[in-house]
Design an enzyme around this catalytic site. Sequence first.
Site, PDB file in Angstrom:
ATOM      1  CD  GLU A  98      -2.857   1.378   0.498  1.00  0.00           C
ATOM      2  OE1 GLU A  98      -2.520   1.466  -0.698  1.00  0.00           O
ATOM      3  OE2 GLU A  98      -4.025   1.554   0.901  1.00  0.00           O
ATOM      4  CG  ASP A  99      -0.926   4.641  -1.722  1.00  0.00           C
ATOM      5  OD1 ASP A  99      -1.614   4.187  -0.788  1.00  0.00           O
ATOM      6  OD2 ASP A  99      -1.439   5.203  -2.717  1.00  0.00           O
ATOM      7  CG  ASP A 102      -5.673   9.295   6.519  1.00  0.00           C
ATOM      8  OD1 ASP A 102      -5.299   9.628   7.650  1.00  0.00           O
ATOM      9  OD2 ASP A 102      -6.433  10.016   5.825  1.00  0.00           O
ATOM     10  CG  PHE A 151      -3.968  15.517   0.622  1.00  0.00           C
ATOM     11  CD1 PHE A 151      -4.750  14.383   0.807  1.00  0.00           C
ATOM     12  CD2 PHE A 151      -3.618  15.875  -0.666  1.00  0.00           C
ATOM     13  CE1 PHE A 151      -5.174  13.622  -0.271  1.00  0.00           C
ATOM     14  CE2 PHE A 151      -4.036  15.125  -1.762  1.00  0.00           C
ATOM     15  CZ  PHE A 151      -4.822  14.002  -1.559  1.00  0.00           C
ATOM     16  CB  VAL A 152       1.732  13.470   1.195  1.00  0.00           C
ATOM     17  CG1 VAL A 152       2.185  14.144   2.477  1.00  0.00           C
ATOM     18  CG2 VAL A 152       1.214  12.062   1.488  1.00  0.00           C
ATOM     19  NE  ARG A 164      -2.769   8.101  -9.907  1.00  0.00           N
ATOM     20  CZ  ARG A 164      -3.461   7.713  -8.841  1.00  0.00           C
ATOM     21  NH1 ARG A 164      -2.824   7.320  -7.768  1.00  0.00           N
ATOM     22  NH2 ARG A 164      -4.775   7.723  -8.832  1.00  0.00           N
TER      23      ARG A 164
HETATM   24  P1  5GP Z   1      -7.527   4.926   4.542  1.00  0.00           P
HETATM   25  O1  5GP Z   1      -8.595   3.931   4.237  1.00  0.00           O
HETATM   26  O2  5GP Z   1      -6.408   4.383   5.402  1.00  0.00           O
HETATM   27  O3  5GP Z   1      -8.084   6.216   5.091  1.00  0.00           O
HETATM   28  O4  5GP Z   1      -6.973   5.419   3.179  1.00  0.00           O
HETATM   29  C1  5GP Z   1      -6.030   4.824   2.418  1.00  0.00           C
HETATM   30  C2  5GP Z   1      -6.073   5.446   1.026  1.00  0.00           C
HETATM   31  O5  5GP Z   1      -6.435   6.832   1.077  1.00  0.00           O
HETATM   32  C3  5GP Z   1      -4.702   5.424   0.400  1.00  0.00           C
HETATM   33  O6  5GP Z   1      -4.496   4.255  -0.335  1.00  0.00           O
HETATM   34  C4  5GP Z   1      -4.731   6.645  -0.487  1.00  0.00           C
HETATM   35  O7  5GP Z   1      -5.325   6.308  -1.719  1.00  0.00           O
HETATM   36  C5  5GP Z   1      -5.643   7.598   0.228  1.00  0.00           C
HETATM   37  N1  5GP Z   1      -4.888   8.602   1.033  1.00  0.00           N
HETATM   38  C6  5GP Z   1      -4.788   8.689   2.377  1.00  0.00           C
HETATM   39  N2  5GP Z   1      -4.008   9.726   2.746  1.00  0.00           N
HETATM   40  C7  5GP Z   1      -3.608  10.313   1.592  1.00  0.00           C
HETATM   41  C8  5GP Z   1      -2.756  11.435   1.306  1.00  0.00           C
HETATM   42  O8  5GP Z   1      -2.207  12.136   2.161  1.00  0.00           O
HETATM   43  N3  5GP Z   1      -2.566  11.711  -0.012  1.00  0.00           N
HETATM   44  C9  5GP Z   1      -3.141  11.001  -1.024  1.00  0.00           C
HETATM   45  N4  5GP Z   1      -2.868  11.380  -2.247  1.00  0.00           N
HETATM   46  N5  5GP Z   1      -3.942   9.938  -0.789  1.00  0.00           N
HETATM   47  C10 5GP Z   1      -4.165   9.604   0.504  1.00  0.00           C
END
Ligand code: 5GP
Length: 179
Positions: A98-99, A102, A151-152, A164
């Site tokens: 995963e990238d 959050d 937010f990155v 990207r």
């Molecule tokens: P979660 O379900 O943990 O909230 O979210 C995970 C997904 O939200 C990540 O795979 C990504 O696509 C998106 N995401 C969460 N934080 C960021 C951020 O700071 N920047 C971007 N571009 N996407 C984010």
Amino acid sequence: MHHDVSEILVSEKDIQAICERLGKQLTIDYRDKNPLLVGLLKGCVPFLSDLARKIDLSVEIAYMSVSSYHGGITSSGDVKIKMDLDFSLTNRNVLIVEDIVDTGKTLDTIVKLFKHRGAKSVKVVTLLDKPEGRVVPFLPDYIGQTIPKAFVVGYGLDYDEIYRNLPYVGILKPEVYTK
Ligand code: 5GP
């Protein structure tokens, strides 16, 4: 540096060092486990590509597309499968790539789904972790770098499908998404 980025949080050099460190660890931990790497599209692409080449084992690679954002900068919390895996998970040692984590909702949902599908083990490697954003308890097994709640973009991460291809991870200037 791109003019929409206010600060670089993880440089190209940092990313290379992270991939080397995690690759070495995964090579030890997954020896004789025939791991299946599952990349969550689209953000995982550069990370999976760099990380996989640092894992000195034979691995298989599959992709899945899930979404929790619908254009903006906050998670809707509603995890949708847009493209499913074309691999059976029965008895597989799965490593999700995963990238960023959050709220934790995406991975909490996907890990439970993969266990339900019969995987022998399901672990998560993430390039970035934003622990302050958690809404559900979730601890990734392997973390590249912990970052503050911002937010990155870059190195796979987008805003409205842009940025990207930046080779680093940086904080997006708020005026870009508030205008
Ligand atoms: P979660 O379900 O943990 O909230 O979210 C995970 C997904 O939200 C990540 O795979 C990504 O696509 C998106 N995401 C969460 N934080 C960021 C951020 O700071 N920047 C971007 N571009 N996407 C984010």
